[in-house]
Design an enzyme around this catalytic site. Sequence first.
Site, short mmCIF file in Angstrom:
data_model
loop_
_atom_site.label_atom_id
_atom_site.label_comp_id
_atom_site.label_asym_id
_atom_site.label_seq_id
_atom_site.Cartn_x
_atom_site.Cartn_y
_atom_site.Cartn_z
N GLU A 68 10.77 -8.03 -3.93
CA GLU A 68 11.36 -9.11 -3.13
C GLU A 68 11.06 -10.42 -3.84
OE1 GLU A 68 13.11 -11.62 -1.09
OE2 GLU A 68 13.39 -9.52 -0.46
N SER A 69 12.11 -11.09 -4.30
CA SER A 69 11.91 -12.27 -5.15
C SER A 69 11.15 -13.38 -4.43
CB SER A 69 13.25 -12.79 -5.67
OG SER A 69 14.10 -13.18 -4.60
N CYS A 89 16.17 -6.73 -11.47
CA CYS A 89 16.51 -7.03 -10.08
C CYS A 89 15.83 -8.34 -9.64
CB CYS A 89 16.15 -5.86 -9.17
SG CYS A 89 16.96 -5.93 -7.55
N ARG A 124 21.65 -13.84 -5.00
CA ARG A 124 20.76 -12.85 -4.39
C ARG A 124 21.56 -11.89 -3.50
NH1 ARG A 124 17.19 -14.71 -0.57
NH2 ARG A 124 15.75 -12.98 -0.94
N ILE A 166 19.72 -1.84 -5.96
CA ILE A 166 19.04 -1.87 -4.68
C ILE A 166 18.90 -3.33 -4.24
CG2 ILE A 166 16.95 -1.23 -3.41
CD1 ILE A 166 16.41 0.86 -5.62
N ARG A 167 19.70 -3.73 -3.27
CA ARG A 167 19.75 -5.14 -2.85
C ARG A 167 19.87 -6.03 -4.08
NH1 ARG A 167 15.03 -6.85 0.98
NH2 ARG A 167 16.34 -8.71 1.04
N HIS A 226 17.84 -1.28 -11.65
CA HIS A 226 16.51 -0.72 -11.89
C HIS A 226 16.62 0.47 -12.86
CE1 HIS A 226 14.41 -2.72 -8.42
NE2 HIS A 226 15.65 -2.76 -7.96
N GLU A 282 14.11 1.64 -14.48
CA GLU A 282 12.80 2.29 -14.50
C GLU A 282 12.70 3.48 -13.54
OE1 GLU A 282 12.67 -0.69 -11.25
OE2 GLU A 282 13.42 -0.67 -13.29
#
Length: 217
Positions: A49-50, A80, A109, A138-139, A198, A200
């Site tokens: 969450e940024s 992300c 965002r 993801i978001r 993502h 990873e």
Amino acid sequence: MKPVIGVLALQGDVREHVAALGVAGARAVTVRRPTELAALDGLVLPGGESTTIDKLLRIFELFDPLRAAIAAGLPVYGSCAGMILLADRVLGATHDQQTLGGLDVTVRRNAFGRQVDSFESSVEMTGVPGGPVPAAFIRAPWVEQAGPGVQVLARTRHRGTSVPAAPATDAGPAAGAGEDAGRIVAVRQGTLLATSFHPEITGDARVHELFVAIVKE
């Protein structure tokens, strides 16, 4: 010698990045303190969450040292939320949200929708051989504008999910109003690399291999 690449370990998918960097030929370490930055050849800003990561960077007194390290040329890869943290401009940011900056991009965002709108797709990515890269969104944000010094590495190829409309802002039209094909989801500017998705968590380490190569340069 394996390059030493840190993974910011304040929040997000730290373990997955550490594992992918190991596969990609780096020695991965976790980073939580300003003093740990000096030993790094590169750094990964993970997804999460940024806004939360922004606040934790300031609580742990990492924000200013990390921003200075980026300005001084430290190679950094952001996935992300990490892309948002590297962006110079953010649409949909909270009133007190700050970014580390360095990437001459405007990022929106949650551009692809909420958590329930998360999806998996694949993208062709410049600098990553071997065919399409599996990508988990993801978001996820996307890049709405990229400056002249920014290299666009990947765009979405097709609609991955229906995108709920977001209100228009002074900085641009409403997100989600049309197709999400052709959206910029990976960029590079000098030693800075960022992806909306993502890599990873997909079991494919090729994006991390690209970052390791950037660090070795």
